[in-house]
Design a protein around this motif. Structure first.
Motif, PDB file in Angstrom:
ATOM      1  N   MET A 145       0.958  -1.159   0.050  1.00  0.00           N
ATOM      2  CA  MET A 145       0.072   0.021   0.065  1.00  0.00           C
ATOM      3  C   MET A 145       0.823   1.264  -0.014  1.00  0.00           C
ATOM      4  N   PHE A 146       0.312   2.213  -0.221  1.00  0.00           N
ATOM      5  CA  PHE A 146       0.900   3.633  -0.411  1.00  0.00           C
ATOM      6  C   PHE A 146       1.197   4.127   1.098  1.00  0.00           C
ATOM      7  N   ALA A 147       2.574   4.722   1.293  1.00  0.00           N
ATOM      8  CA  ALA A 147       2.687   5.261   2.534  1.00  0.00           C
ATOM      9  C   ALA A 147       3.594   6.292   2.498  1.00  0.00           C
ATOM     10  N   VAL A 148       3.898   7.234   3.564  1.00  0.00           N
ATOM     11  CA  VAL A 148       4.872   8.028   3.802  1.00  0.00           C
ATOM     12  C   VAL A 148       5.466   7.745   5.057  1.00  0.00           C
ATOM     13  N   TYR A 149       6.789   7.507   5.149  1.00  0.00           N
ATOM     14  CA  TYR A 149       7.364   6.867   6.382  1.00  0.00           C
ATOM     15  C   TYR A 149       8.853   7.152   6.529  1.00  0.00           C
ATOM     16  N   ALA A 150       9.328   7.259   7.666  1.00  0.00           N
ATOM     17  CA  ALA A 150      10.578   7.353   8.113  1.00  0.00           C
ATOM     18  C   ALA A 150      11.434   6.096   8.124  1.00  0.00           C
ATOM     19  N   ALA A 151      12.429   6.142   6.971  1.00  0.00           N
ATOM     20  CA  ALA A 151      13.146   4.839   6.686  1.00  0.00           C
ATOM     21  C   ALA A 151      13.971   4.596   7.813  1.00  0.00           C
ATOM     22  N   GLU A 152      14.700   5.577   8.460  1.00  0.00           N
ATOM     23  CA  GLU A 152      15.745   5.266   9.540  1.00  0.00           C
ATOM     24  C   GLU A 152      15.558   6.657  10.331  1.00  0.00           C
ATOM     25  N   PRO A 153      16.247   6.628  11.712  1.00  0.00           N
ATOM     26  CA  PRO A 153      16.244   8.058  12.368  1.00  0.00           C
ATOM     27  C   PRO A 153      17.483   8.604  11.921  1.00  0.00           C
ATOM     28  N   ASN A 154      17.154  10.081  11.769  1.00  0.00           N
ATOM     29  CA  ASN A 154      18.170  10.935  11.081  1.00  0.00           C
ATOM     30  C   ASN A 154      18.174  12.500  12.098  1.00  0.00           C
ATOM     31  N   PRO A 155      18.868  12.402  13.012  1.00  0.00           N
ATOM     32  CA  PRO A 155      18.704  13.636  13.941  1.00  0.00           C
ATOM     33  C   PRO A 155      18.778  14.845  13.346  1.00  0.00           C
ATOM     34  N   ASP A 156      20.057  14.929  12.298  1.00  0.00           N
ATOM     35  CA  ASP A 156      20.715  15.891  11.845  1.00  0.00           C
ATOM     36  C   ASP A 156      19.929  16.424  10.514  1.00  0.00           C
ATOM     37  N   ASP A 157      19.261  15.582   9.782  1.00  0.00           N
ATOM     38  CA  ASP A 157      18.531  15.804   8.566  1.00  0.00           C
ATOM     39  C   ASP A 157      17.547  15.166   8.272  1.00  0.00           C
ATOM     40  N   PRO A 158      16.445  15.530   9.163  1.00  0.00           N
ATOM     41  CA  PRO A 158      15.107  14.615   9.258  1.00  0.00           C
ATOM     42  C   PRO A 158      14.543  14.221   7.852  1.00  0.00           C
ATOM     43  N   LEU A 159      14.480  15.242   6.933  1.00  0.00           N
ATOM     44  CA  LEU A 159      14.083  15.270   5.771  1.00  0.00           C
ATOM     45  C   LEU A 159      14.714  13.985   4.590  1.00  0.00           C
ATOM     46  N   ALA A 160      15.981  13.623   5.187  1.00  0.00           N
ATOM     47  CA  ALA A 160      16.798  12.725   4.467  1.00  0.00           C
ATOM     48  C   ALA A 160      16.006  11.139   4.738  1.00  0.00           C
ATOM     49  N   SER A 161      15.430  11.143   5.969  1.00  0.00           N
ATOM     50  CA  SER A 161      14.818   9.944   6.172  1.00  0.00           C
ATOM     51  C   SER A 161      13.530   9.853   5.605  1.00  0.00           C
ATOM     52  N   LEU A 162      12.637  10.822   5.017  1.00  0.00           N
ATOM     53  CA  LEU A 162      11.330  10.621   4.601  1.00  0.00           C
ATOM     54  C   LEU A 162      11.574  10.165   3.296  1.00  0.00           C
ATOM     55  N   THR A 163      10.710   9.023   3.279  1.00  0.00           N
ATOM     56  CA  THR A 163      10.547   8.109   2.068  1.00  0.00           C
ATOM     57  C   THR A 163       9.031   8.017   1.795  1.00  0.00           C
ATOM     58  N   ILE A 164       8.700   8.193   0.522  1.00  0.00           N
ATOM     59  CA  ILE A 164       7.284   7.890  -0.042  1.00  0.00           C
ATOM     60  C   ILE A 164       7.525   6.796  -0.951  1.00  0.00           C
ATOM     61  N   GLY A 165       6.510   5.800  -0.778  1.00  0.00           N
ATOM     62  CA  GLY A 165       6.581   4.474  -1.497  1.00  0.00           C
ATOM     63  C   GLY A 165       5.490   3.417  -0.945  1.00  0.00           C
ATOM     64  N   GLU A 166       5.947   2.131  -1.141  1.00  0.00           N
ATOM     65  CA  GLU A 166       5.199   0.968  -0.680  1.00  0.00           C
ATOM     66  C   GLU A 166       5.386   0.451   0.591  1.00  0.00           C
ATOM     67  N   ARG A 167       4.404   0.105   1.400  1.00  0.00           N
ATOM     68  CA  ARG A 167       4.594  -0.640   2.825  1.00  0.00           C
ATOM     69  C   ARG A 167       3.864  -1.863   2.662  1.00  0.00           C
ATOM     70  N   PRO A 168       4.121  -2.971   3.399  1.00  0.00           N
ATOM     71  CA  PRO A 168       3.043  -3.903   3.616  1.00  0.00           C
ATOM     72  C   PRO A 168       1.666  -3.586   4.156  1.00  0.00           C
ATOM     73  N   GLU A 169       0.460  -4.266   3.653  1.00  0.00           N
ATOM     74  CA  GLU A 169      -0.618  -3.950   4.286  1.00  0.00           C
ATOM     75  C   GLU A 169      -0.576  -4.488   5.730  1.00  0.00           C
ATOM     76  N   PRO A 170      -1.326  -3.506   6.600  1.00  0.00           N
ATOM     77  CA  PRO A 170      -1.329  -4.029   7.976  1.00  0.00           C
ATOM     78  C   PRO A 170      -2.312  -5.141   8.137  1.00  0.00           C
ATOM     79  N   GLU A 171      -2.138  -5.888   9.212  1.00  0.00           N
ATOM     80  CA  GLU A 171      -3.041  -6.713   9.947  1.00  0.00           C
ATOM     81  C   GLU A 171      -3.709  -6.396  11.074  1.00  0.00           C
ATOM     82  N   ALA A 172      -4.906  -6.499  11.352  1.00  0.00           N
ATOM     83  CA  ALA A 172      -5.702  -6.158  12.475  1.00  0.00           C
ATOM     84  C   ALA A 172      -5.846  -7.004  13.386  1.00  0.00           C
ATOM     85  N   PRO A 173      -5.147  -6.903  14.641  1.00  0.00           N
ATOM     86  CA  PRO A 173      -5.061  -8.056  15.830  1.00  0.00           C
ATOM     87  C   PRO A 173      -6.753  -8.027  16.231  1.00  0.00           C
TER      88      PRO A 173
END
Length: 321
Positions: free
Chosen positions: A1-29
């Motif tokens: 599914m489409f998602a906007v996510y943080a790929a990894e922590p980046n304290p000094d350059d937060p936008l460098a961690s920003l990723t727009i792409g696909e992530r797995p569909e979530p399951e509902a417990p």
């Protein structure tokens, strides 16, 4: 599914961690529900997530977004409450030591689908758009709790909002005015002060300006840059309600003023599910609506986050699907 996510922590350059792409569909417990996201609003918390603040490194990649509004599988339109605590906890869930927010442990709302505990999906009134409803769960709930639960202020008294244009500040202005308080606001620029006036502020002032008189309460989200002014602005016995420190913490508490004038400093964090329900009903009854400064397709999330990082906000920034 489409998602906007943080790929990894980046304290000094937060936008460098920003990723727009696909992530797995979530399951509902068991006890959780899938929500098709229609709108989600941006918060400072999302910048902290990109920096890796308040989230363990092993939680990445993490989909951003604390707030949201959407549709359940049966078609029910809902507003999301982002505080997730122990189901066995009784009372105020913001005091649950095991509580967490969306984007800290559980994936967030900047995606096609999010899963939340069933109790965290509250009915959306027909009179609120999805974009408006998506602003309520963090910034507006925080402001609601600051005024109505923590401050003790009464209609006719004077409140000072430090900072004129952020999500919590704009909510404080609208809610304070609707509650019958006299609302004063400080702002760094003429445009920000004009925004506060348009939202219902009775008077606006430059940051740090001498006020015509002392106030009953100050609502503080800025921190170091405004703290000394907040302390000086209070009447004896007045209250400062603090829910953030975007300019950093202030190492000087001005303790002499604090004890001599018997001031009160009260911390406030988010709000409960019940308070969110009360806020939703208040907005519906009073006919008040969140101020949306920018509404963008979720694919353009980077532009909205850049504006927040630069302090270029005029209300809430909302992403839609």
């Amino acid at each position: 599914m489409f998602a906007v996510y943080a790929a990894e922590p980046n304290p000094d350059d937060p936008l460098a961690s920003l990723t727009i792409g696909e992530r797995p569909e979530p399951e509902a417990p068991d006890g959780w529900v899938r929500v098709t996201v229609k709108a989600a609003s941006l918060n400072m918390h999302d910048l902290w997530t990109l920096r890796g603040v308040g989230i363990k490194p092993e939680r990445f990649p993490m989909i951003l977004g604390c707030d949201g509004a959407g549709v359940l599988p049966d078609g029910t339109e809902v507003v999301l409450h982002s505080v997730i605590g122990d189901p066995a906890w009784s009372g105020d869930e913001t005091l649950d030591p095991t509580r967490t927010l969306l984007t800290e442990k559980h994936q967030g709302t900047f995606a096609d689908t999010v899963v939340v505990p069933a109790r965290n999906a509250l009915p959306k009134p027909p009179g609120l758009s999805f974009a408006e409803a998506a602003c309520l769960g963090t910034a507006w709930l925080t402001a609601y709790r600051m005024i109505f639960v923590k401050s003790g202020l009464l209609p006719g008294q004077t409140m000072l909002v430090q900072g004129a244009s952020g999500g919590v500040s704009t909510a404080l202005i609208v809610l304070g005015r609707a509650a019958g308080l006299r609302v004063w606001v400080t702002g760094r620029t003429e445009d920000k002060r004009a925004l506060a006036t348009s939202l219902g502020a009775h008077q606006v002032f430059e940051s740090g300006a001498r006020l015509p008189e002392k106030v009953d309460g100050v609502f503080e989200t800025v921190g170091k840059a405004t703290w000394s002014h907040s302390m000086r602005a209070l009447k004896p016995g007045g209250v400062i309600v603090v829910s953030g420190s975007t300019s950093g913490p202030d190492p000087s508490a001005d303790l002499q003023r604090l004890f001599f004038l018997q001031l009160r400093v009260i911390g406030s964090t988010m709000g409960t599910r019940e308070e969110l329900g009360d806020l939703i009903r208040f907005c519906d009854i009073a006919g008040i609506r969140p101020t949306i400064g920018a509404e963008l397709p979720m694919e353009q999330a980077k532009a909205g986050i850049e504006d927040m990082l630069a302090g270029e906000t005029a209300g809430k920034i909302v992403f839609t699907r």
